[in-house]
Enzyme design. Structure first.
Site, PDB file in Angstrom:
ATOM      1  N   TRP A 102       0.730   4.476  -4.210  1.00  0.00           N
ATOM      2  CA  TRP A 102       0.406   3.166  -3.645  1.00  0.00           C
ATOM      3  C   TRP A 102      -0.935   2.662  -4.154  1.00  0.00           C
ATOM      4  O   TRP A 102      -1.092   1.467  -4.424  1.00  0.00           O
ATOM      5  CB  TRP A 102       0.454   3.181  -2.113  1.00  0.00           C
ATOM      6  CG  TRP A 102       1.858   3.272  -1.600  1.00  0.00           C
ATOM      7  CD1 TRP A 102       2.398   4.262  -0.851  1.00  0.00           C
ATOM      8  CD2 TRP A 102       2.924   2.326  -1.808  1.00  0.00           C
ATOM      9  NE1 TRP A 102       3.725   4.008  -0.587  1.00  0.00           N
ATOM     10  CE2 TRP A 102       4.077   2.832  -1.159  1.00  0.00           C
ATOM     11  CE3 TRP A 102       3.019   1.106  -2.495  1.00  0.00           C
ATOM     12  CZ2 TRP A 102       5.303   2.155  -1.168  1.00  0.00           C
ATOM     13  CZ3 TRP A 102       4.240   0.435  -2.504  1.00  0.00           C
ATOM     14  CH2 TRP A 102       5.361   0.962  -1.852  1.00  0.00           C
ATOM     15  N   ASP A 172      -5.841   0.187   2.736  1.00  0.00           N
ATOM     16  CA  ASP A 172      -4.403   0.097   2.956  1.00  0.00           C
ATOM     17  C   ASP A 172      -4.081   1.168   4.003  1.00  0.00           C
ATOM     18  O   ASP A 172      -4.111   2.355   3.724  1.00  0.00           O
ATOM     19  CB  ASP A 172      -3.660   0.373   1.645  1.00  0.00           C
ATOM     20  CG  ASP A 172      -2.141   0.359   1.812  1.00  0.00           C
ATOM     21  OD1 ASP A 172      -1.665   0.228   2.963  1.00  0.00           O
ATOM     22  OD2 ASP A 172      -1.434   0.486   0.794  1.00  0.00           O
ATOM     23  N   LYS A 196       6.053   0.878   9.460  1.00  0.00           N
ATOM     24  CA  LYS A 196       5.848   2.305   9.707  1.00  0.00           C
ATOM     25  C   LYS A 196       5.421   2.557  11.152  1.00  0.00           C
ATOM     26  O   LYS A 196       6.106   3.249  11.884  1.00  0.00           O
ATOM     27  CB  LYS A 196       4.833   2.881   8.727  1.00  0.00           C
ATOM     28  CG  LYS A 196       5.429   3.184   7.355  1.00  0.00           C
ATOM     29  CD  LYS A 196       5.059   2.203   6.298  1.00  0.00           C
ATOM     30  CE  LYS A 196       5.791   2.476   4.989  1.00  0.00           C
ATOM     31  NZ  LYS A 196       5.118   1.908   3.832  1.00  0.00           N
TER      32      LYS A 196
HETATM   33  C1  PLP Z   1       4.947   1.365   2.645  1.00  0.00           C
HETATM   34  C2  PLP Z   1       3.634   1.233   2.000  1.00  0.00           C
HETATM   35  C3  PLP Z   1       3.287   0.146   1.182  1.00  0.00           C
HETATM   36  C4  PLP Z   1       4.271  -0.949   0.830  1.00  0.00           C
HETATM   37  O1  PLP Z   1       4.525  -1.736   1.894  1.00  0.00           O
HETATM   38  P1  PLP Z   1       5.443  -3.051   1.773  1.00  0.00           P
HETATM   39  O2  PLP Z   1       5.272  -3.655   3.123  1.00  0.00           O
HETATM   40  O3  PLP Z   1       6.828  -2.583   1.478  1.00  0.00           O
HETATM   41  O4  PLP Z   1       4.898  -3.884   0.686  1.00  0.00           O
HETATM   42  C5  PLP Z   1       2.019   0.082   0.670  1.00  0.00           C
HETATM   43  N1  PLP Z   1       1.117   1.028   0.930  1.00  0.00           N
HETATM   44  C6  PLP Z   1       1.404   2.109   1.697  1.00  0.00           C
HETATM   45  C7  PLP Z   1       0.353   3.130   1.954  1.00  0.00           C
HETATM   46  C8  PLP Z   1       2.676   2.235   2.249  1.00  0.00           C
HETATM   47  O5  PLP Z   1       2.959   3.297   3.009  1.00  0.00           O
END
Ligand code: PLP
Length: 361
Positions: A102, A172, A196
């Site tokens: 990511w 993030d 999540k």
């Molecule tokens: C799931 C995830 C993403 C991507 O998220 P989207 O909402 O599908 O764009 C980005 N960073 C992390 C750490 C994730 O777990």
């Protein structure tokens, strides 16, 4: 059919009481005669929902008054570009900590706008650990430092939030927001896709310090400018109304359990139980270094792809679903977010023990 234990990395389980409340209110929300999905986003009912969601999140995370909460769309992936589009100063420099798939995607987007500097990386160890980040690594001219607090695919997490001095820290937090207590004042900006730990897919939460809003170039589209959404209270255009409603219910549910302190305690118990089982096993191993282990995403492997496949098949027969590891890592991965009940992890470790002993006979 019974509900199963879903170990998916996302979208993932939602708390059953939240789903049941949504079901109860689905066709007639608070005597409006309408579903939340049918309510105008300008209605009093929805105003109450979005304000309640914001307040719920503020209470849980103890968000200071000089931070705005934005309810956006586009996923965490859209933040990979919105962050540089909004935060880059005249130097056009940004520092990134590279800890996995990511962060790589975040950097790739940022490179379209910024001079990206990877200040430290754990690529040398196949991202099985979190590197130490010290203040001397940070370029004073950088507009921000970006980290991924929990690496969903690799199963690592920052146990300590780095001190970045005067350079704003951007995180993030998609896969571990609301999983433990966090000091929001250490960050300039936090973003998370909802699917999540917050609610259904389609909603992205951004928590941003006031002084970081309003610096986007004039050519940045309105929808990609934090100021647009901040000025409009996340109602510039139609927001993902049902997802915001679900997030509000999730926030209330976590609060009813005792907030993030309790959530963290439960999450530690769940993760400890699973890591202990892996440690005590002669069949399964964890690829992740001990001091870097995630509480949310726990990868583990057996010695062969054949055994992995057998394990996954038998697990599924017992209602233990979506345990297959990410294609880049292989093996298994148990995502045990907030809504995974303790019973789910107990059922998983019971099965792991049985599977191992059955093979040894
Ligand atoms: C799931 C995830 C993403 C991507 O998220 P989207 O909402 O599908 O764009 C980005 N960073 C992390 C750490 C994730 O777990």
């Amino acid at each position: 059919m019974e509900r199963i234990y879903n170990f998916s990395a996302g979208p993932s389980m939602l708390p059953l009481p939240v789903l049941e409340q949504a079901q109860k209110e689905l066709t007639n929300y608070k005597n409006s005669g309408m579903s939340v999905m049918e309510l105008s986003h300008r209605s009093g009912w929805f105003k109450e929902i979005i304000e309640g969601a914001e307040q719920g999140l503020r209470n849980l995370m103890k968000i200071p008054d000089d931070y705005r909460v934005l309810f956006l769309q586009g996923g965490a992936s859209q933040q990979f570009s919105m962050v540089p589009m909004n935060l880059l100063g005249p130097s056009k420099k940004a520092d990134y900590v590279h800890t996995g798939s990511w962060s790589k995607k975040a950097m790739k987007e940022a490179e379209k706008f910024a001079e990206v500097n990877v200040i430290v990386s754990s690529e040398d160890g196949s991202f099985t650990y979190i590197p130490e980040v010290t203040e001397d690594m940070i370029d004073e001219e950088a507009s921000y430092v970006h980290i991924t607090t929990n690496n969903t695919i690799e199963g690592t997490a920052f146990r300590n939030i780095p001190d970045t001095g005067d350079v704003p820290l951007v995180a993030d937090m998609s896969s571990n927001i609301l999983s433990e207590e966090v000091d929001v004042s250490k960050f300039g900006l936090i973003y998370a896709g909802a699917q999540k730990n917050i609610g259904p897919a389609g909603l992205t939460v951004v928590i941003i310090r006031d002084d970081l809003i309003g610096h986007a170039d004039a050519n940045v589209p309105a929808m990609l400018d934090y100021k647009t959404h901040s000025d409009a209270g996340s109602l510039y255009n139609t927001p993902p109304t049902f997802a915001i409603y679900m997030a509000k219910l999730v926030f209330e549910y976590i609060e009813s359990l005792g907030g993030l302190k309790t959530m963290e305690k439960i999450n530690r118990e769940k993760a400890d139980l699973l890591y202990e089982t892996i440690e005590n096993s002669d069949l399964f191993t964890s690829p992740v270094k001990k001091d870097s282990r995630s509480l949310m995403n726990i990868p583990f492997v057996s010695p062969s792809a054949q055994t992995d496949a057998e394990f996954l098949e038998e697990a599924q027969e017992r209602g233990l679903e979506t345990l297959k590891g990410h294609r880049s890592v292989g093996g298994m991965r148990a995502s045990i977010y907030n809504a995974m009940p303790q019973e789910g992890v107990q059922a998983l470790v019971r099965f792991m023990d049985e599977f191992e002993h059955h093979r040894n006979k």
